[in-house]
Design a protein around this motif. Structure first.
Motif, PDB file in Angstrom:
ATOM      1  N   LEU A   1       0.834  -1.195   0.000  1.00 33.09           N
ATOM      2  CA  LEU A   1       0.000   0.000   0.000  1.00 33.09           C
ATOM      3  C   LEU A   1       0.868   1.243   0.000  1.00 33.09           C
ATOM      4  CD1 LEU A   1      -2.539  -1.090   2.774  1.00 33.09           C
ATOM      5  CD2 LEU A   1      -2.786  -1.353   0.312  1.00 33.09           C
ATOM      6  N   VAL A   2       0.353   2.296  -0.622  1.00 34.54           N
ATOM      7  CA  VAL A   2       1.015   3.589  -0.599  1.00 34.54           C
ATOM      8  C   VAL A   2      -0.051   4.638  -0.292  1.00 34.54           C
ATOM      9  CG1 VAL A   2       0.758   3.977  -3.084  1.00 34.54           C
ATOM     10  CG2 VAL A   2       2.592   5.120  -1.852  1.00 34.54           C
ATOM     11  N   THR A   3       0.325   5.660   0.436  1.00 30.83           N
ATOM     12  CA  THR A   3      -0.619   6.712   0.801  1.00 30.83           C
ATOM     13  C   THR A   3      -0.689   7.749  -0.315  1.00 30.83           C
ATOM     14  OG1 THR A   3      -0.141   6.379   3.133  1.00 30.83           O
ATOM     15  CG2 THR A   3      -1.203   8.448   2.547  1.00 30.83           C
ATOM     16  N   VAL A   4      -1.924   8.064  -0.753  1.00 36.88           N
ATOM     17  CA  VAL A   4      -2.143   9.057  -1.804  1.00 36.88           C
ATOM     18  C   VAL A   4      -3.062  10.150  -1.288  1.00 36.88           C
ATOM     19  CG1 VAL A   4      -1.813   7.366  -3.662  1.00 36.88           C
ATOM     20  CG2 VAL A   4      -4.116   7.819  -2.798  1.00 36.88           C
TER      21      VAL A   4
ATOM     22  N   SER B   1      -7.911  14.751   1.676  1.00 37.16           N
ATOM     23  CA  SER B   1      -7.607  13.666   2.617  1.00 37.16           C
ATOM     24  C   SER B   1      -6.595  12.719   1.986  1.00 37.16           C
ATOM     25  CB  SER B   1      -8.870  12.869   2.945  1.00 37.16           C
ATOM     26  OG  SER B   1      -9.840  13.682   3.548  1.00 37.16           O
ATOM     27  N   THR B   2      -6.006  11.883   2.806  1.00 34.74           N
ATOM     28  CA  THR B   2      -5.105  10.857   2.299  1.00 34.74           C
ATOM     29  C   THR B   2      -5.704   9.485   2.585  1.00 34.74           C
ATOM     30  OG1 THR B   2      -3.829  10.818   4.347  1.00 34.74           O
ATOM     31  CG2 THR B   2      -3.039  12.278   2.585  1.00 34.74           C
ATOM     32  N   ALA B   3      -5.296   8.505   1.769  1.00 31.32           N
ATOM     33  CA  ALA B   3      -5.790   7.140   1.931  1.00 31.32           C
ATOM     34  C   ALA B   3      -4.739   6.158   1.430  1.00 31.32           C
ATOM     35  CB  ALA B   3      -7.083   6.947   1.147  1.00 31.32           C
ATOM     36  N   PRO B   4      -4.635   4.985   2.068  1.00 29.85           N
ATOM     37  CA  PRO B   4      -3.732   3.952   1.561  1.00 29.85           C
ATOM     38  C   PRO B   4      -4.392   3.220   0.396  1.00 29.85           C
ATOM     39  CG  PRO B   4      -4.798   3.175   3.547  1.00 29.85           C
ATOM     40  CD  PRO B   4      -5.265   4.583   3.326  1.00 29.85           C
ATOM     41  N   VAL B   5      -3.649   2.978  -0.662  1.00 29.91           N
ATOM     42  CA  VAL B   5      -4.163   2.253  -1.824  1.00 29.91           C
ATOM     43  C   VAL B   5      -3.134   1.207  -2.246  1.00 29.91           C
ATOM     44  CG1 VAL B   5      -5.577   4.174  -2.647  1.00 29.91           C
ATOM     45  CG2 VAL B   5      -3.247   3.938  -3.476  1.00 29.91           C
ATOM     46  N   GLU B   6      -3.605   0.150  -2.903  1.00 33.49           N
ATOM     47  CA  GLU B   6      -2.709  -0.892  -3.407  1.00 33.49           C
ATOM     48  C   GLU B   6      -1.992  -0.376  -4.650  1.00 33.49           C
ATOM     49  OE1 GLU B   6      -3.965  -5.002  -3.612  1.00 33.49           O
ATOM     50  OE2 GLU B   6      -5.737  -4.422  -2.440  1.00 33.49           O
TER      51      GLU B   6
ATOM     52  N   ARG C   1      -3.206  11.266 -10.577  1.00 35.34           N
ATOM     53  CA  ARG C   1      -3.820  11.890  -9.403  1.00 35.34           C
ATOM     54  C   ARG C   1      -5.076  11.109  -9.035  1.00 35.34           C
ATOM     55  NH1 ARG C   1      -6.100  17.994  -9.478  1.00 35.34           N
ATOM     56  NH2 ARG C   1      -7.722  16.943 -10.641  1.00 35.34           N
ATOM     57  N   TRP C   2      -5.284  10.819  -7.744  1.00 30.19           N
ATOM     58  CA  TRP C   2      -6.442  10.057  -7.281  1.00 30.19           C
ATOM     59  C   TRP C   2      -7.634  10.990  -7.157  1.00 30.19           C
ATOM     60  CZ3 TRP C   2      -7.133   4.801  -6.111  1.00 30.19           C
ATOM     61  CH2 TRP C   2      -6.027   4.013  -6.467  1.00 30.19           C
ATOM     62  N   ALA C   3      -8.546  10.895  -8.131  1.00 36.28           N
ATOM     63  CA  ALA C   3      -9.678  11.813  -8.230  1.00 36.28           C
ATOM     64  C   ALA C   3     -10.998  11.101  -7.904  1.00 36.28           C
ATOM     65  CB  ALA C   3      -9.742  12.400  -9.644  1.00 36.28           C
ATOM     66  N   TRP C   4     -11.940  11.896  -7.386  1.00 43.09           N
ATOM     67  CA  TRP C   4     -13.279  11.395  -7.060  1.00 43.09           C
ATOM     68  C   TRP C   4     -13.991  10.997  -8.348  1.00 43.09           C
ATOM     69  CZ3 TRP C   4     -18.197  13.638  -8.065  1.00 43.09           C
ATOM     70  CH2 TRP C   4     -19.252  13.045  -7.378  1.00 43.09           C
ATOM     71  N   ARG C   5     -14.658   9.844  -8.342  1.00 40.48           N
ATOM     72  CA  ARG C   5     -15.401   9.358  -9.504  1.00 40.48           C
ATOM     73  C   ARG C   5     -16.907   9.433  -9.286  1.00 40.48           C
ATOM     74  NH1 ARG C   5     -11.470  10.109 -12.769  1.00 40.48           N
ATOM     75  NH2 ARG C   5      -9.849   8.553 -12.732  1.00 40.48           N
ATOM     76  N   ARG C   6     -17.350   8.951  -8.125  1.00 45.20           N
ATOM     77  CA  ARG C   6     -18.785   8.944  -7.814  1.00 45.20           C
ATOM     78  C   ARG C   6     -18.989   8.486  -6.375  1.00 45.20           C
ATOM     79  NH1 ARG C   6     -17.833   3.909 -10.178  1.00 45.20           N
ATOM     80  NH2 ARG C   6     -19.022   2.179  -9.388  1.00 45.20           N
TER      81      ARG C   6
END
Length: 148
Positions: free
Chosen positions: A87-90, A100-105, A136-141
């Protein structure tokens, strides 16, 4: 000599290159005399306790799917040869979790994450984020809780 030894279960994940490990113990006789369903439920509860511990220890909030992917193994008894999740924090952009930040695979072929958020369109629902063309980790829905 202990007539009822303990069996340790280890939960492991790697977040931002740092391995996080926690162990839980259970009497061997309880494990040995339990049904497969109870054993499965116990391992799930280990993952949930690991989620709480990780949130307190590292300030990391895992999604339900990330918790389900956490490696749980009986130390010295059974081994899982699959590597722990990487996991890496984005940083999240847009939507109710903007900034905000979140861990993702990092090695997921179809990367996305669905996170429970108070600002979600659906009460108790989740906001879905995925990388855009720039990474970039963007909101989808937003999706209802039961849509997962």
């Amino acid at each position: 000599m202990d007539d009822n030894p303990m069996i340790q279960f280890r939960c492991t994940s790697i977040i931002d290159g740092r391995e996080h490990t926690a162990t839980m113990s259970l009497k061997r006789s309880v494990w040995d005399n339990s049904s497969e369903q109870w054993r499965s439920e116990y391992l799930d509860s280990c993952r949930e306790r690991y989620r709480v511990w990780l949130r307190k220890d590292a300030g990391v909030r895992l999604t339900d799917q990330q918790v389900a992917d956490v490696s749980v193994e009986a130390v010295g008894e059974t081994t899982d040869d699959s590597p722990p999740p990487q996991l890496v924090t984005v940083t999240l952009f847009g939507g109710p979790l903007d900034g905000s930040t979140a861990p993702v695979e990092i090695d997921n072929a179809d990367p996305w994450t669905a996170i429970t958020s108070d600002g979600c369109t659906y009460p108790g629902g989740r906001s879905v984020y995925a990388p855009d063309d720039t990474g970039r980790w963007a909101w989808r829905r937003d999706i209802p809780w039961d849509a997962m």
